[in-house]
Each structure stands twice: as C-alpha cells, then as structure tokens.
Design an enzyme around this catalytic site. Structure first.
Site, PDB file in Angstrom:
ATOM      1  N   HIS A 115      -7.575   3.420   3.621  1.00 53.04           N
ATOM      2  CA  HIS A 115      -6.929   4.283   4.584  1.00 53.04           C
ATOM      3  C   HIS A 115      -8.398   4.364   5.609  1.00 53.04           C
ATOM      4  O   HIS A 115      -8.348   4.769   6.760  1.00 53.04           O
ATOM      5  CB  HIS A 115      -6.548   5.867   4.315  1.00 53.04           C
ATOM      6  CG  HIS A 115      -4.941   5.344   4.463  1.00 53.04           C
ATOM      7  ND1 HIS A 115      -4.969   4.522   3.464  1.00 53.04           N
ATOM      8  CD2 HIS A 115      -3.834   5.671   5.237  1.00 53.04           C
ATOM      9  CE1 HIS A 115      -3.605   4.811   3.139  1.00 53.04           C
ATOM     10  NE2 HIS A 115      -2.587   5.505   4.429  1.00 53.04           N
ATOM     11  N   GLU A 130      -3.316   8.142   8.765  1.00 46.58           N
ATOM     12  CA  GLU A 130      -1.660   8.128   8.912  1.00 46.58           C
ATOM     13  C   GLU A 130      -1.455   8.785  10.617  1.00 46.58           C
ATOM     14  O   GLU A 130      -0.443   8.289  10.788  1.00 46.58           O
ATOM     15  CB  GLU A 130      -1.126   8.741   7.291  1.00 46.58           C
ATOM     16  CG  GLU A 130      -0.521   8.181   6.242  1.00 46.58           C
ATOM     17  CD  GLU A 130      -0.242   6.633   6.435  1.00 46.58           C
ATOM     18  OE1 GLU A 130       0.387   6.900   6.684  1.00 46.58           O
ATOM     19  OE2 GLU A 130      -0.745   6.258   5.235  1.00 46.58           O
ATOM     20  N   CYS A 150     -11.049   3.397   0.347  1.00 45.34           N
ATOM     21  CA  CYS A 150     -10.122   3.470  -0.306  1.00 45.34           C
ATOM     22  C   CYS A 150      -9.127   2.655   1.370  1.00 45.34           C
ATOM     23  O   CYS A 150     -10.316   3.085   2.090  1.00 45.34           O
ATOM     24  CB  CYS A 150      -9.811   4.960   0.318  1.00 45.34           C
ATOM     25  SG  CYS A 150      -8.131   6.030   1.056  1.00 45.34           S
ATOM     26  N   ASP A 196       0.919  -1.176  -0.025  1.00 42.12           N
ATOM     27  CA  ASP A 196       0.128  -0.203  -0.194  1.00 42.12           C
ATOM     28  C   ASP A 196       0.761   1.380   0.002  1.00 42.12           C
ATOM     29  O   ASP A 196       2.017   1.266  -0.024  1.00 42.12           O
ATOM     30  CB  ASP A 196      -1.221  -0.280   1.505  1.00 42.12           C
ATOM     31  CG  ASP A 196      -1.494   0.948   1.318  1.00 42.12           C
ATOM     32  OD1 ASP A 196      -2.363   1.570   0.037  1.00 42.12           O
ATOM     33  OD2 ASP A 196      -1.528   1.986   2.674  1.00 42.12           O
ATOM     34  N   SER A 197       0.332   2.414  -0.323  1.00 44.52           N
ATOM     35  CA  SER A 197       0.990   3.629   0.221  1.00 44.52           C
ATOM     36  C   SER A 197       1.447   3.682   1.295  1.00 44.52           C
ATOM     37  O   SER A 197       2.118   4.804   1.648  1.00 44.52           O
ATOM     38  CB  SER A 197       0.351   4.883  -0.803  1.00 44.52           C
ATOM     39  OG  SER A 197      -1.017   5.026  -0.050  1.00 44.52           O
ATOM     40  N   CYS A 211      -4.212  -1.229  -2.126  1.00 41.66           N
ATOM     41  CA  CYS A 211      -4.589   0.245  -2.205  1.00 41.66           C
ATOM     42  C   CYS A 211      -5.768   0.446  -3.250  1.00 41.66           C
ATOM     43  O   CYS A 211      -5.363   0.098  -4.078  1.00 41.66           O
ATOM     44  CB  CYS A 211      -3.649   0.966  -2.053  1.00 41.66           C
ATOM     45  SG  CYS A 211      -3.168   2.709  -2.952  1.00 41.66           S
TER      46      CYS A 211
HETATM   47  N1  DGL Z   1      -4.450   4.153   0.631  1.00 47.92           N
HETATM   48  C1  DGL Z   1      -4.749   4.949  -0.852  1.00 47.92           C
HETATM   49  C2  DGL Z   1      -5.706   3.882  -1.554  1.00 47.92           C
HETATM   50  O1  DGL Z   1      -6.592   3.272  -0.698  1.00 47.92           O
HETATM   51  C3  DGL Z   1      -5.388   5.607  -0.076  1.00 47.92           C
HETATM   52  C4  DGL Z   1      -4.110   7.025   0.361  1.00 47.92           C
HETATM   53  C5  DGL Z   1      -3.041   7.195  -0.396  1.00 47.92           C
HETATM   54  O2  DGL Z   1      -3.601   8.522  -1.054  1.00 47.92           O
HETATM   55  O3  DGL Z   1      -1.670   7.119  -0.509  1.00 47.92           O
HETATM   56  O4  DGL Z   1      -6.666   4.772  -2.152  1.00 47.92           O
END
Ligand code: DGL
Length: 273
Positions: A188, A154, A186, A11-12, A74
């Site tokens: 997150h 985050e 998302c 993931d990011s 992600c």
């Molecule tokens: N984890 C990313 C997603 O599911 C969102 C976080 C980001 O923008 O990096 O889209």
C-alpha cells in the site's frame, strides 16, 4: 509453447495494484486476475494463523480461475504465508519481500536502511532477516510499523495535510537515524510515496519492490516455459470481497486508463482450508 493462462495476483485490498501495474508495464501481453480482499482487510494487524488461512483461501479462488502463477502482492501475506502457499500450490508462487530486501541492500551507501511495514510484517522479523541476508556486514536496519498508512491509502488520501502529519509521526525516528534507503515494505505504501518523499527529502532513496517483483515474475515465467504468446488482447479481470464500486473508486485514479472496470464481488471465506 505459449501459455496464455492469466497470472493470479492477490492482496488484502488495493495495495497489490502497485505490483500489478508493474507486471502490466513489463509484460503487457500477460493476462491477470486480481483479487483484493477488501472485505477482510487489513491483514497487517491480524495474527499469523489468520493471514495464512485468508491467503490459502485467496489462492484456492485464483486456482479456480485457472491461473498459471500466484503473486502474493501483499508483504504481510508474503511474510506469514509464503511457505504454506508454496507447499500447497501446483503453480509457482511469488512473494514480495525478497525482491525489495535485495534491492535495498544494493542501494544503501551509508549502511543505514529503514524498513516501514505493517505491524504483522515488522513483528514477523521476516523483512529484517531478508535485508540482513543481502546486506554488507555491519549494516544498520531500523524498522517502523506504520499501520495508519494502510487506511490513508485505502481512503485515497495519498498526499494531503493529514498524510503529512502521520508521515512526520512515523518517520521522524528514521530521519533522525540518518538512513539513506527506505524500504516501502507494504504494497500500500507506494501510493503515499509523494508524501513520504517530501518528508524524508531527496537524500533518501525509496524502495518500491513492485518493479523488482515484476522482474522475478518474468524470469519465473520464462524459466518454467509459462510466458504468453502475446498476440491476443490480455485478460484484465478484477475481484473484490467488498463492494466493487468502492474498489473501483479508489483503484481507478491509481491505475488510470479507466481501469478497473467490471469488478466482481467474491468472498473467498467459502473455501475450507
Ligand atoms: N498490503 C498489505 C501489505 O503489503 C498491507 C495492508 C494490510 O494491512 O492489509 O502488508
């Protein structure tokens, strides 16, 4: 034949842990290697070509860890880069958009579905198309980008007065539209589900694709003869492209059980793609 190689998840940043946790719950014997690209996050505001490049680099890193599957935990990377990754990978690649979309289409009763996601995911149109593919004709779909939710997640600000205020700014149009189903599009956002639920009320079902994704992971492992033997203590390794202490500080309260520990730093930008 059992395959005891780990599953690679990236993931990011920390959002993919919402998927990882479901994989652990459903398949406690499977080993996992998690990579959080915290140093280059967020992905949600970046261009498609950048997200594809980062995702390919992350995939190459996980391939070096001898993983048997790649999970793109992600939504933004799934929306932009799934095709590129699946074309280049020797192991199965799992994305997180389709399972959540299918679940939302099967959940709504009034035919009004909201999708909240990053700007990148919303603008790609991939989520909306996926929901339309599974939903009954005439279903109304309302999308809303919620970029600040990523920073709140985050930061560990999962449910406080600032989060409530941001929820009200982003979610009021969806509430007014009368949706009964809201896709947390998302990885997150499930971290903020307490605050989101409080604002939307009990009449709105929140769709966290994590569980559905874990099901797809299990089915795909079984179909490809890749499931583990399940006798050994599973590997649970973590990497981040930013400082491991920062990653662990935010991830630990969410994952519990003293995890993650021993996180290593790795920058995947050294891969040429
Ligand atoms: N984890 C990313 C997603 O599911 C969102 C976080 C980001 O923008 O990096 O889209």
């Amino acid at each position: 034949m059992a395959d005891n190689r780990p599953i690679g998840v990236f993931d990011s940043g920390i959002g993919g842990l919402t998927v990882l946790r479901e994989i652990w719950d459903l398949m406690p014997g499977e080993g996992t290697v998690y990579f959080g690209d915290n140093g280059r996050a967020p992905y949600g505001t970046k261009s498609k070509s950048t997200v594809i490049k980062y995702s390919l680099q992350n995939m190459h890193f996980l391939e070096q860890q001898d993983v048997k599957m790649i999970v793109i935990a992600c939504n933004t990377a799934s929306a932009h880069a799934y095709k590129a990754l699946s074309e280049k990978s020797d192991v199965p690649v799992i994305e997180v958009v389709t399972p959540g979309a299918r679940c939302a289409a099967g959940t709504t009763r009034n035919g009004k579905i909201g999708i909240i996601a990053t700007k990148g995911s919303v603008n790609s149109g991939v989520y909306k198309e996926a929901v339309e593919r599974f939903a009954a004709p005439g279903t109304k779909i309302y999308q809303q980008a919620c970029p600040l939710f990523v920073s709140l997640a985050e930061e560990g600000w999962w449910d406080n007065e600032v989060t409530s205020l941001v929820c009200s700014r982003y979610l009021t149009p969806l509430k007014e539209a009368g949706i009964d189903t809201l896709v947390l599009g998302c990885t997150h956002y499930p971290l903020l589900s307490g605050a989101i639920r409080k604002f939307m009320g009990d009449g709105v079902t929140l769709i966290n694709a994590g569980k559905a994704v874990a099901q797809v992971v299990r089915e795909t492992l079984e179909e490809n003869g890749l499931s583990c033997g399940g006798t050994q203590e599973p590997l649970r390794r973590f990497y981040t492209s930013d400082e491991p202490e920062l990653f662990e500080e935010v991830a630990s309260p969410f994952l519990g059980r003293g995890l993650p520990s021993g996180t290593l730093k790795y920058n995947t930008d050294r891969f040429d793609v």
